[in-house]
Design a protein around this motif. Structure first.
Motif, PDB file in Angstrom:
ATOM      1  N   PHE A  44      85.587  -6.847  67.766  1.00  0.00           N
ATOM      2  CA  PHE A  44      86.213  -5.545  67.517  1.00  0.00           C
ATOM      3  C   PHE A  44      87.495  -5.473  68.337  1.00  0.00           C
ATOM      4  O   PHE A  44      87.488  -5.791  69.528  1.00  0.00           O
ATOM      5  CB  PHE A  44      85.274  -4.403  67.925  1.00  0.00           C
ATOM      6  CG  PHE A  44      85.633  -3.060  67.346  1.00  0.00           C
ATOM      7  CD1 PHE A  44      84.921  -2.537  66.280  1.00  0.00           C
ATOM      8  CD2 PHE A  44      86.692  -2.315  67.851  1.00  0.00           C
ATOM      9  CE1 PHE A  44      85.244  -1.299  65.726  1.00  0.00           C
ATOM     10  CE2 PHE A  44      87.036  -1.088  67.301  1.00  0.00           C
ATOM     11  CZ  PHE A  44      86.305  -0.581  66.237  1.00  0.00           C
ATOM     12  N   MET A  45      88.604  -5.066  67.684  1.00  0.00           N
ATOM     13  CA  MET A  45      89.811  -4.739  68.424  1.00  0.00           C
ATOM     14  C   MET A  45      89.773  -3.251  68.755  1.00  0.00           C
ATOM     15  O   MET A  45      89.577  -2.418  67.870  1.00  0.00           O
ATOM     16  CB  MET A  45      91.076  -5.061  67.625  1.00  0.00           C
ATOM     17  CG  MET A  45      92.348  -4.578  68.325  1.00  0.00           C
ATOM     18  SD  MET A  45      93.858  -4.984  67.426  1.00  0.00           S
ATOM     19  CE  MET A  45      94.038  -6.692  67.920  1.00  0.00           C
ATOM     20  N   SER A  46      89.968  -2.906  70.027  1.00  0.00           N
ATOM     21  CA  SER A  46      89.787  -1.525  70.470  1.00  0.00           C
ATOM     22  C   SER A  46      90.956  -1.062  71.322  1.00  0.00           C
ATOM     23  O   SER A  46      91.661  -1.863  71.937  1.00  0.00           O
ATOM     24  CB  SER A  46      88.486  -1.422  71.274  1.00  0.00           C
ATOM     25  OG  SER A  46      88.290  -0.115  71.769  1.00  0.00           O
ATOM     26  N   PRO A  49      88.519  -0.242  76.819  1.00  0.00           N
ATOM     27  CA  PRO A  49      87.784  -1.410  77.292  1.00  0.00           C
ATOM     28  C   PRO A  49      86.269  -1.255  77.242  1.00  0.00           C
ATOM     29  O   PRO A  49      85.549  -2.255  77.267  1.00  0.00           O
ATOM     30  CB  PRO A  49      88.263  -1.557  78.741  1.00  0.00           C
ATOM     31  CG  PRO A  49      88.636  -0.175  79.160  1.00  0.00           C
ATOM     32  CD  PRO A  49      89.186   0.486  77.933  1.00  0.00           C
ATOM     33  N   THR A  50      85.766  -0.030  77.176  1.00  0.00           N
ATOM     34  CA  THR A  50      84.327   0.198  77.307  1.00  0.00           C
ATOM     35  C   THR A  50      83.668   0.727  76.042  1.00  0.00           C
ATOM     36  O   THR A  50      82.457   0.927  76.022  1.00  0.00           O
ATOM     37  CB  THR A  50      84.047   1.181  78.458  1.00  0.00           C
ATOM     38  OG1 THR A  50      84.755   2.416  78.203  1.00  0.00           O
ATOM     39  CG2 THR A  50      84.505   0.598  79.787  1.00  0.00           C
ATOM     40  N   GLU A  51      84.427   0.951  75.003  1.00  0.00           N
ATOM     41  CA  GLU A  51      83.856   1.383  73.731  1.00  0.00           C
ATOM     42  C   GLU A  51      84.788   0.972  72.597  1.00  0.00           C
ATOM     43  O   GLU A  51      85.956   0.645  72.814  1.00  0.00           O
ATOM     44  CB  GLU A  51      83.615   2.886  73.703  1.00  0.00           C
ATOM     45  CG  GLU A  51      84.875   3.729  73.863  1.00  0.00           C
ATOM     46  CD  GLU A  51      84.561   5.220  73.866  1.00  0.00           C
ATOM     47  OE1 GLU A  51      84.454   5.793  72.758  1.00  0.00           O
ATOM     48  OE2 GLU A  51      84.411   5.787  74.960  1.00  0.00           O
ATOM     49  N   ASN A  52      84.250   0.990  71.377  1.00  0.00           N
ATOM     50  CA  ASN A  52      85.016   0.574  70.210  1.00  0.00           C
ATOM     51  C   ASN A  52      85.776   1.771  69.632  1.00  0.00           C
ATOM     52  O   ASN A  52      85.197   2.624  68.971  1.00  0.00           O
ATOM     53  CB  ASN A  52      84.091  -0.021  69.148  1.00  0.00           C
ATOM     54  CG  ASN A  52      83.480  -1.331  69.595  1.00  0.00           C
ATOM     55  OD1 ASN A  52      84.026  -2.013  70.470  1.00  0.00           O
ATOM     56  ND2 ASN A  52      82.349  -1.685  69.021  1.00  0.00           N
ATOM     57  N   GLN A  53      87.063   1.821  69.904  1.00  0.00           N
ATOM     58  CA  GLN A  53      87.937   2.863  69.364  1.00  0.00           C
ATOM     59  C   GLN A  53      89.075   2.185  68.617  1.00  0.00           C
ATOM     60  O   GLN A  53      89.858   1.433  69.201  1.00  0.00           O
ATOM     61  CB  GLN A  53      88.482   3.768  70.470  1.00  0.00           C
ATOM     62  CG  GLN A  53      89.313   4.926  69.921  1.00  0.00           C
ATOM     63  CD  GLN A  53      89.806   5.840  71.025  1.00  0.00           C
ATOM     64  OE1 GLN A  53      90.979   5.798  71.410  1.00  0.00           O
ATOM     65  NE2 GLN A  53      88.910   6.666  71.533  1.00  0.00           N
ATOM     66  N   GLN A  54      89.155   2.451  67.314  1.00  0.00           N
ATOM     67  CA  GLN A  54      90.089   1.734  66.457  1.00  0.00           C
ATOM     68  C   GLN A  54      91.546   1.892  66.893  1.00  0.00           C
ATOM     69  O   GLN A  54      91.939   2.898  67.458  1.00  0.00           O
ATOM     70  CB  GLN A  54      89.914   2.192  65.008  1.00  0.00           C
ATOM     71  CG  GLN A  54      90.146   3.675  64.770  1.00  0.00           C
ATOM     72  CD  GLN A  54      91.551   3.980  64.297  1.00  0.00           C
ATOM     73  OE1 GLN A  54      92.240   3.115  63.768  1.00  0.00           O
ATOM     74  NE2 GLN A  54      91.973   5.216  64.465  1.00  0.00           N
ATOM     75  N   VAL A  55      92.328   0.830  66.622  1.00  0.00           N
ATOM     76  CA  VAL A  55      93.766   0.835  66.837  1.00  0.00           C
ATOM     77  C   VAL A  55      94.409   1.191  65.501  1.00  0.00           C
ATOM     78  O   VAL A  55      94.303   0.434  64.531  1.00  0.00           O
ATOM     79  CB  VAL A  55      94.260  -0.547  67.320  1.00  0.00           C
ATOM     80  CG1 VAL A  55      95.781  -0.554  67.472  1.00  0.00           C
ATOM     81  CG2 VAL A  55      93.569  -0.921  68.624  1.00  0.00           C
ATOM     82  N   GLU A  56      95.035   2.335  65.421  1.00  0.00           N
ATOM     83  CA  GLU A  56      95.528   2.832  64.141  1.00  0.00           C
ATOM     84  C   GLU A  56      96.491   1.836  63.490  1.00  0.00           C
ATOM     85  O   GLU A  56      97.444   1.372  64.094  1.00  0.00           O
ATOM     86  CB  GLU A  56      96.235   4.178  64.321  1.00  0.00           C
ATOM     87  CG  GLU A  56      96.662   4.813  63.002  1.00  0.00           C
ATOM     88  CD  GLU A  56      97.241   6.201  63.189  1.00  0.00           C
ATOM     89  OE1 GLU A  56      97.685   6.781  62.177  1.00  0.00           O
ATOM     90  OE2 GLU A  56      97.263   6.704  64.329  1.00  0.00           O
ATOM     91  N   ILE A  81      87.174   1.938  59.921  1.00  0.00           N
ATOM     92  CA  ILE A  81      86.273   0.804  60.037  1.00  0.00           C
ATOM     93  C   ILE A  81      87.017  -0.517  59.824  1.00  0.00           C
ATOM     94  O   ILE A  81      86.418  -1.521  59.499  1.00  0.00           O
ATOM     95  CB  ILE A  81      85.121   0.931  59.033  1.00  0.00           C
ATOM     96  CG1 ILE A  81      85.653   1.080  57.604  1.00  0.00           C
ATOM     97  CG2 ILE A  81      84.225   2.092  59.381  1.00  0.00           C
ATOM     98  CD1 ILE A  81      84.573   1.087  56.539  1.00  0.00           C
ATOM     99  N   ALA A  82      88.328  -0.520  60.019  1.00  0.00           N
ATOM    100  CA  ALA A  82      89.133  -1.695  59.694  1.00  0.00           C
ATOM    101  C   ALA A  82      89.029  -2.805  60.725  1.00  0.00           C
ATOM    102  O   ALA A  82      89.353  -3.938  60.432  1.00  0.00           O
ATOM    103  CB  ALA A  82      90.602  -1.294  59.530  1.00  0.00           C
ATOM    104  N   GLN A  83      88.590  -2.513  61.937  1.00  0.00           N
ATOM    105  CA  GLN A  83      88.713  -3.511  63.001  1.00  0.00           C
ATOM    106  C   GLN A  83      87.444  -4.213  63.447  1.00  0.00           C
ATOM    107  O   GLN A  83      87.507  -5.124  64.260  1.00  0.00           O
ATOM    108  CB  GLN A  83      89.416  -2.876  64.195  1.00  0.00           C
ATOM    109  CG  GLN A  83      90.908  -2.765  63.948  1.00  0.00           C
ATOM    110  CD  GLN A  83      91.441  -1.381  64.243  1.00  0.00           C
ATOM    111  OE1 GLN A  83      91.453  -0.961  65.376  1.00  0.00           O
ATOM    112  NE2 GLN A  83      91.886  -0.680  63.221  1.00  0.00           N
ATOM    113  N   PRO A  84      86.268  -3.850  62.971  1.00  0.00           N
ATOM    114  CA  PRO A  84      85.127  -4.736  63.243  1.00  0.00           C
ATOM    115  C   PRO A  84      85.254  -6.001  62.404  1.00  0.00           C
ATOM    116  O   PRO A  84      85.738  -5.966  61.282  1.00  0.00           O
ATOM    117  CB  PRO A  84      83.908  -3.928  62.768  1.00  0.00           C
ATOM    118  CG  PRO A  84      84.389  -2.559  62.472  1.00  0.00           C
ATOM    119  CD  PRO A  84      85.861  -2.657  62.221  1.00  0.00           C
ATOM    120  N   VAL A  85      84.831  -7.112  62.958  1.00  0.00           N
ATOM    121  CA  VAL A  85      84.708  -8.362  62.196  1.00  0.00           C
ATOM    122  C   VAL A  85      83.333  -8.937  62.518  1.00  0.00           C
ATOM    123  O   VAL A  85      83.059  -9.236  63.677  1.00  0.00           O
ATOM    124  CB  VAL A  85      85.798  -9.376  62.569  1.00  0.00           C
ATOM    125  CG1 VAL A  85      85.620 -10.668  61.785  1.00  0.00           C
ATOM    126  CG2 VAL A  85      87.194  -8.810  62.322  1.00  0.00           C
TER     127      VAL A  85
END
Length: 319
Positions: free
Chosen positions: A174-176, A179-186, A18-22
């Motif tokens: 969100f950084m993903s 392009p079409t869904e929110n998938q975190q960047v490790e 959950i680190a990348q939602p703002v």
């Protein structure tokens, strides 16, 4: 400051999915807020500009995307003043100076806060196509960011400007990896130096922001704007069990100084924003920032580095 090695490893050890939602999940903040440039500052935005930074680890080689939820200014989420007449501009920057330029950290509107290389931009007005939906910028190569080891890798800057009108734009980022869904960047995370956001209307909800106190910080000076006397703000740390910050009224600034206990070095603060049960203030937008004893702005992080701090009675000081 020599923060890079310690900060890098503490960030890696504390990152979650959950680190990348703002705003981040742990922050429990509903939305970011930016008003059009003709907006009334008394509604909670002092300069109609917001800057968010994302850090991407050096070893991440896949494309990244910056996604914006509800980027338009209109509809059910945003704050209307008269007719919907506002335009919001989102710009993505990388390259040399994107973050290292002091004007970007200070949001110095008379300076070069748009420093770096422009990677993408788009403006939005009221548009049902984007209302309550995600818009995606990218793809971007992480190496297009500014490489700053002190901040964990390649830095991408997102600048949000209210270029026309007087309505309030409420949105999330969100950084993903997709392009079409929110998938975190490790290993990626966000940080920000002046934070502007909407509080919950529900008086039972507590919001949080997480600055990191590195080994060089002796004291912090906090400044907040337009809190509307909506309750209180306090610090929870390994040594502080609810030290109160001075809060502002309507269209007002307030500041207070807080000494750092030696045991708080290299830990996070949990700054809690707690609403007044009886006031029932709605649609409260707030600006807050911190400076250290050198008058340098201190970042808030989307995850509390080293974890959410817990007060330790054995080393505590009186609040």
């Amino acid at each position: 400051m020599q923060r890079n090695i310690l900060l890098f490893f503490l960030v890696l050890s504390s990152l979650k999915l959950i680190a990348q939602p703002v705003p981040a999940v742990d922050e429990n903040i509903p939305h970011l807020v930016t008003f059009g440039k003709e907006g009334d500052k008394a509604w909670g935005d002092n300069d109609f500009t917001q800057i968010i930074f994302y850090s991407v680890p050096k070893d991440h080689t896949e494309p990244i995307y910056i996604r914006v939820f509800d980027p338009d200014v209109g509809g059910t989420v945003d704050e209307q003043k008269g007719e919907w007449d506002s335009r919001m501009k989102y710009s993505i920057y990388g390259g040399e100076g994107a973050c290292s330029n002091d004007d970007a950290k200070k949001i110095n509107l008379s300076g070069n806060f748009k420093s770096g290389t422009l990677l993408g931009t788009k403006s939005f007005t009221e548009n049902e196509r984007y209302d309550g939906k995600w818009y995606t910028f990218g793809p971007f190569n992480p190496t297009e960011g500014e490489y700053l080891p002190d901040y964990g890798g390649y830095i991408i800057k997102v600048v949000i400007e209210g270029v026309d009108g007087d309505d309030g734009n409420l949105y999330r980022l969100f950084m993903s990896q997709l392009p079409t869904e929110n998938q975190q960047v490790e290993g990626a995370f966000a940080f920000y130096f002046r934070y502007k956001f909407r509080l919950h209307d529900d008086v039972n909800e507590i919001s949080h922001i997480y600055p990191f106190i590195d080994e060089n910080v002796l004291a912090i000076k906090q400044t907040n704007f337009d809190w509307d006397n909506d309750g209180f703000i306090r610090i929870i740390s390994v040594a502080k069990n609810g030290e109160f910050l001075k809060v502002s009224g309507d269209n007002d600034w307030s500041e207070s100084l807080h000494e750092v206990h030696p045991n708080e070095k290299n830990t996070s603060y949990d700054i809690q924003l707690i609403k007044k049960k009886t006031a029932k203030i709605k649609s409260n937008n707030v600006v807050i920032f911190l400076k250290n004893q050198y008058d340098e702005l201190m970042p808030f992080y989307s995850v509390p580095i080293g974890g959410i701090p817990k007060y330790k009675y054995s080393i505590g000081i009186k609040p």
